[in-house]
Design an enzyme around this catalytic site. Structure first.
Site, PDB file in Angstrom:
ATOM      1  CG  HIS A   8      -8.707  -5.272  -6.310  1.00  0.00           C
ATOM      2  ND1 HIS A   8      -9.567  -5.181  -5.405  1.00  0.00           N
ATOM      3  CD2 HIS A   8      -8.123  -4.338  -6.156  1.00  0.00           C
ATOM      4  CE1 HIS A   8      -9.493  -4.255  -4.673  1.00  0.00           C
ATOM      5  NE2 HIS A   8      -8.684  -3.495  -4.891  1.00  0.00           N
ATOM      6  NE  ARG A   9      -8.062  -5.249  -1.942  1.00  0.00           N
ATOM      7  CZ  ARG A   9      -9.008  -4.910  -0.860  1.00  0.00           C
ATOM      8  NH1 ARG A   9      -9.565  -5.524  -0.030  1.00  0.00           N
ATOM      9  NH2 ARG A   9      -9.382  -3.343  -1.015  1.00  0.00           N
ATOM     10  CD  GLU A  35      -4.051  -3.649  -6.095  1.00  0.00           C
ATOM     11  OE1 GLU A  35      -4.131  -2.852  -5.189  1.00  0.00           O
ATOM     12  OE2 GLU A  35      -4.439  -4.976  -5.554  1.00  0.00           O
ATOM     13  CG  ASP A  37      -3.242  -3.669  -1.325  1.00  0.00           C
ATOM     14  OD1 ASP A  37      -3.483  -2.799  -1.991  1.00  0.00           O
ATOM     15  OD2 ASP A  37      -4.152  -4.672  -1.464  1.00  0.00           O
ATOM     16  CG  HIS A  50      -6.456  -3.518   1.407  1.00  0.00           C
ATOM     17  ND1 HIS A  50      -7.300  -2.692   2.588  1.00  0.00           N
ATOM     18  CD2 HIS A  50      -6.731  -2.755   0.406  1.00  0.00           C
ATOM     19  CE1 HIS A  50      -7.899  -1.655   1.693  1.00  0.00           C
ATOM     20  NE2 HIS A  50      -7.358  -1.484   0.716  1.00  0.00           N
ATOM     21  CD  GLU A 110      -3.062   0.390  -3.240  1.00  0.00           C
ATOM     22  OE1 GLU A 110      -3.946  -0.308  -3.616  1.00  0.00           O
ATOM     23  OE2 GLU A 110      -3.521   1.299  -2.376  1.00  0.00           O
ATOM     24  CE  LYS A 112      -3.685  -0.226   0.386  1.00  0.00           C
ATOM     25  NZ  LYS A 112      -4.602   0.827  -0.307  1.00  0.00           N
ATOM     26  CG  ASP A 229     -12.728  -7.614  -5.780  1.00  0.00           C
ATOM     27  OD1 ASP A 229     -11.492  -7.323  -5.909  1.00  0.00           O
ATOM     28  OD2 ASP A 229     -13.776  -7.265  -5.511  1.00  0.00           O
TER      29      ASP A 229
HETATM   30  O1  G3P Z   1      -4.730  -0.148  -6.787  1.00  0.00           O
HETATM   31  C1  G3P Z   1      -6.160  -0.377  -6.863  1.00  0.00           C
HETATM   32  C2  G3P Z   1      -6.845  -0.512  -5.553  1.00  0.00           C
HETATM   33  O2  G3P Z   1      -6.429  -1.389  -4.964  1.00  0.00           O
HETATM   34  C3  G3P Z   1      -6.776   0.746  -4.868  1.00  0.00           C
HETATM   35  O3  G3P Z   1      -7.505   0.543  -3.764  1.00  0.00           O
HETATM   36  O4  G3P Z   1      -8.193  -0.105  -1.332  1.00  0.00           O
HETATM   37  O5  G3P Z   1      -8.364  -1.781  -2.979  1.00  0.00           O
HETATM   38  O6  G3P Z   1      -6.127  -0.789  -2.227  1.00  0.00           O
HETATM   39  P1  G3P Z   1      -7.343  -0.626  -2.418  1.00  0.00           P
HETATM   40 MG    MG Z   2      -4.889  -2.056  -3.573  1.00  0.00          MG
END
Ligand code: G3P
Ligand code: MG
Length: 244
Positions: A8-9, A35, A37, A50, A110, A112, A229
């Site tokens: 995640h990120r 993943e 953003d 993000h 993702e 945004k 994470d």
């Molecule tokens: O794509 C999953 C997750 O990243 C969504 O929430 O706010 O972390 O971008 P956020």
């Molecule tokens: Mg995200």
């Protein structure tokens, strides 16, 4: 269904989120995918960050959409996390894809998109993915489902996934109606009836954001994929489970 681990990120527990170092670390730790953003700069360049502002993760101030790409490049996107990452930059999506194309990583982009939406976000992202020829490794997701419909219209061959935080009822029907083929629920919304119903219909469920080992184990056992994470920990745990 196979349980995949998406960083995640990037490896954001150990590196500044959404930076090349964070993505490279996730790859080295054995994540299946990353993943990230994406938003557009003032001159319409897809960049990986993000928040809608640069305030939290850089030494600058203001909205991403008000910066040109070259202005964004002067910001330090590493020091906020730890001084040893000083000089890390906000990457363009192009830079990340250029690095990623030589790996076997999956990628969740993702979008945004809020309200108002970024004109051209979907178009610019899809054209970059096509330029690198990695359509079959990319999933486009968004909390803004208008964005998913637009992405599917522009690229019917690419996978889209519904991101959501609410208690959606039988969301596989809704997902199919808008052309999406996977569900990305927020952890509390990933209830057993949702997981079982979706997996029975061969629709992948990828839960965000799962950092606790007991929860990782629970979702792996249920056949879900996770966003975490801490991909190093998740990879190790999945390995231990397979060896048992
Ligand atoms: O794509 C999953 C997750 O990243 C969504 O929430 O706010 O972390 O971008 P956020
Ligand atoms: Mg995200």
């Amino acid at each position: 269904m196979e349980s995949l681990i998406f960083a995640h990120r990037g490896s954001s527990a150990t590196h500044p989120e959404n930076t090349l170092s964070s993505f490279q670390a996730a790859h080295e730790l054995g994540a299946d995918g990353i993943e990230l953003d994406v938003q557009l700069t003032n001159d319409h360049v897809p960049v990986v960050i993000h928040d809608l502002t640069v305030n939290r993760t850089t030494n600058g101030k203001g909205q991403v959409k008000d910066y040109t790409f070259s202005e964004l490049q002067s910001l330090d996107a590493g020091s906020w996390f730890d001084s040893k990452w000083k000089g890390e930059r906000i990457p363009s999506l192009e830079e990340v894809l250029d690095w990623m194309k030589d790996t076997s990583l999956l990628l969740n982009i993702e979008l945004k998109d809020g309200f108002p939406r970024f004109p051209e976000l979907e178009k610019n992202v899809i054209s970059l993915v096509r330029r690198f020829g990695i359509e079959d490794r990319v999933t486009l997701s968004s909390f803004n489902h208008y964005s998913l419909v637009e992405a599917k219209r522009l690229a019917p061959d690419m996978e889209t996934a519904v991101l959501f935080m609410e208690g959606l009822y039988e969301p596989w029907d809704y997902a199919r109606r808008i052309g999406a083929s996977a569900l990305h629920p927020y952890l509390p919304a990933a209830v057993p009836e949702l997981i079982n119903g979706a997996l029975k219909r061969k629709m992948p469920v990828r839960v965000f954001t799962v950092n606790d080992e007991d929860l990782m184990k629970k979702f792996f056992e249920a056949g879900c994929s996770i966003f975490t994470d801490d991909p190093g920990r998740a990879v190790q745990l999945r390995r231990n489970m397979c060896e048992q």
